[in-house]
Enzyme design. Sequence first.
Site, PDB file in Angstrom:
ATOM      1  CE  LYS A 116      33.736  56.072  76.020  1.00 17.46           C
ATOM      2  NZ  LYS A 116      34.321  54.670  75.766  1.00 17.46           N
ATOM      3  CG  PHE A 173      35.486  45.339  78.637  1.00 15.43           C
ATOM      4  CD1 PHE A 173      34.693  46.151  78.333  1.00 15.43           C
ATOM      5  CD2 PHE A 173      35.875  44.286  77.553  1.00 15.43           C
ATOM      6  CE1 PHE A 173      33.894  46.289  77.413  1.00 15.43           C
ATOM      7  CE2 PHE A 173      35.207  44.415  76.290  1.00 15.43           C
ATOM      8  CZ  PHE A 173      34.175  45.410  76.409  1.00 15.43           C
ATOM      9  NE  ARG A 181      31.878  53.579  65.913  1.00 12.36           N
ATOM     10  CZ  ARG A 181      32.013  52.832  67.187  1.00 12.36           C
ATOM     11  NH1 ARG A 181      31.306  53.273  68.061  1.00 12.36           N
ATOM     12  NH2 ARG A 181      32.656  52.007  67.099  1.00 12.36           N
ATOM     13  CB  THR A 209      37.547  50.201  70.256  1.00 11.39           C
ATOM     14  OG1 THR A 209      36.355  50.220  69.556  1.00 11.39           O
ATOM     15  CG2 THR A 209      37.191  50.330  71.750  1.00 11.39           C
ATOM     16  NE  ARG A 241      37.355  55.929  71.230  1.00  8.95           N
ATOM     17  CZ  ARG A 241      36.323  55.120  70.802  1.00  8.95           C
ATOM     18  NH1 ARG A 241      36.213  54.462  69.637  1.00  8.95           N
ATOM     19  NH2 ARG A 241      35.240  54.946  71.457  1.00  8.95           N
ATOM     20  CG  ASN A 267      37.749  54.533  74.372  1.00  4.65           C
ATOM     21  OD1 ASN A 267      37.113  55.285  75.021  1.00  4.65           O
ATOM     22  ND2 ASN A 267      37.467  53.666  73.477  1.00  4.65           N
ATOM     23  CG  HIS A 272      29.746  56.478  73.400  1.00  7.79           C
ATOM     24  ND1 HIS A 272      29.717  55.166  73.101  1.00  7.79           N
ATOM     25  CD2 HIS A 272      28.373  57.009  72.994  1.00  7.79           C
ATOM     26  CE1 HIS A 272      28.414  54.807  72.237  1.00  7.79           C
ATOM     27  NE2 HIS A 272      27.707  56.056  72.191  1.00  7.79           N
ATOM     28  CD  GLU A 277      24.365  54.751  71.980  1.00 13.87           C
ATOM     29  OE1 GLU A 277      24.721  53.753  71.997  1.00 13.87           O
ATOM     30  OE2 GLU A 277      25.046  55.850  71.593  1.00 13.87           O
TER      31      GLU A 277
HETATM   32  P1  ATP Z   1      31.991  53.270  72.336  1.00 13.73           P
HETATM   33  O1  ATP Z   1      30.809  52.336  72.400  1.00 13.73           O
HETATM   34  O2  ATP Z   1      32.285  53.752  73.919  1.00 13.73           O
HETATM   35  O3  ATP Z   1      31.828  54.472  71.528  1.00 13.73           O
HETATM   36  P2  ATP Z   1      33.340  51.505  70.868  1.00 13.73           P
HETATM   37  O4  ATP Z   1      32.099  51.354  70.266  1.00 13.73           O
HETATM   38  O5  ATP Z   1      34.631  51.946  69.926  1.00 13.73           O
HETATM   39  O6  ATP Z   1      33.205  52.454  71.995  1.00 13.73           O
HETATM   40  P3  ATP Z   1      32.610  48.959  72.414  1.00 13.73           P
HETATM   41  O7  ATP Z   1      33.083  47.498  71.870  1.00 13.73           O
HETATM   42  O8  ATP Z   1      31.113  49.499  71.997  1.00 13.73           O
HETATM   43  O9  ATP Z   1      33.724  50.012  71.493  1.00 13.73           O
HETATM   44  O10 ATP Z   1      33.148  49.059  73.701  1.00 13.73           O
HETATM   45  C1  ATP Z   1      32.636  50.219  74.844  1.00 13.73           C
HETATM   46  C2  ATP Z   1      33.572  50.729  75.593  1.00 13.73           C
HETATM   47  O11 ATP Z   1      34.308  49.752  76.580  1.00 13.73           O
HETATM   48  C3  ATP Z   1      35.069  51.205  74.829  1.00 13.73           C
HETATM   49  O12 ATP Z   1      34.932  52.394  74.235  1.00 13.73           O
HETATM   50  C4  ATP Z   1      36.065  51.105  76.072  1.00 13.73           C
HETATM   51  O13 ATP Z   1      35.984  52.105  76.686  1.00 13.73           O
HETATM   52  C5  ATP Z   1      35.493  49.896  76.603  1.00 13.73           C
HETATM   53  N1  ATP Z   1      36.348  48.584  76.093  1.00 13.73           N
HETATM   54  C6  ATP Z   1      35.967  48.144  75.120  1.00 13.73           C
HETATM   55  N2  ATP Z   1      36.905  46.959  74.790  1.00 13.73           N
HETATM   56  C7  ATP Z   1      37.725  46.939  75.851  1.00 13.73           C
HETATM   57  C8  ATP Z   1      38.816  46.067  76.365  1.00 13.73           C
HETATM   58  N3  ATP Z   1      39.037  44.906  75.732  1.00 13.73           N
HETATM   59  N4  ATP Z   1      39.205  46.281  77.325  1.00 13.73           N
HETATM   60  C9  ATP Z   1      38.943  47.408  78.442  1.00 13.73           C
HETATM   61  N5  ATP Z   1      37.839  48.242  78.062  1.00 13.73           N
HETATM   62  C10 ATP Z   1      37.103  47.976  76.893  1.00 13.73           C
HETATM   63 MG    MG Z   2      30.409  50.684  71.097  1.00 10.72          MG
END
Ligand code: ATP
Ligand code: MG
Length: 137
Positions: free
Chosen positions: A9, A57, A85, A91, A102, A112, A115, A126
């Site tokens: 990212k 968000f 993962r 996250t 992370r 973070n 992805h 994806e």
């Molecule tokens: P990713 O899909 O990027 O691998 P993830 O699966 O761990 O991350 P998701 O719930 O899919 O988490 O959220 C996608 C992305 O949105 C997160 O990685 C983060 O960058 C952002 N994000 C998620 N939750 C929040 C939050 N509460 N506040 C701000 N940003 C958030």
């Molecule tokens: Mg995700």
Amino acid sequence: MERTLAILKPDCTSRKLSGKVIDKIENAGFKIIAMRLVKLTDETAGKFYAVHRERPFYGELVEFMTSANVIPIALEKDNAVADFRKLIGATNPAEAEAGTIRKEFAESIQNNTVHGSDSVENAKIEIGFFFSGRELV
Ligand code: ATP
Ligand code: MG
């Protein structure tokens, strides 16, 4: 062999951490199948994270994901989706286990660093989002 999609990212590329993160990914046994450096637009970032469109968000997430170059990487390994993962951690970096990417590098729940696809089905979608079939042979 299973495949998953990683994206380094903007917080990763802008802090020049890409080499360190790729080193951790390769040391964990993942093989790089395809890799690009891209600048996402509002449209492409919004489409990639469309599942979060209704979340509070979402707007800031799209702004963040378009703030610098990102590096999508298609990865291959046995059990790649779940193992990746595990390697990246929770996250929210404050909740990520020691030794995860992370925990070591992420700045915040938004910034973070990396992805990872959350299912085999989504990994296929994806990977197709960033790479053509010919690039993946
Ligand atoms: P990713 O899909 O990027 O691998 P993830 O699966 O761990 O991350 P998701 O719930 O899919 O988490 O959220 C996608 C992305 O949105 C997160 O990685 C983060 O960058 C952002 N994000 C998620 N939750 C929040 C939050 N509460 N506040 C701000 N940003 C958030
Ligand atoms: Mg995700």
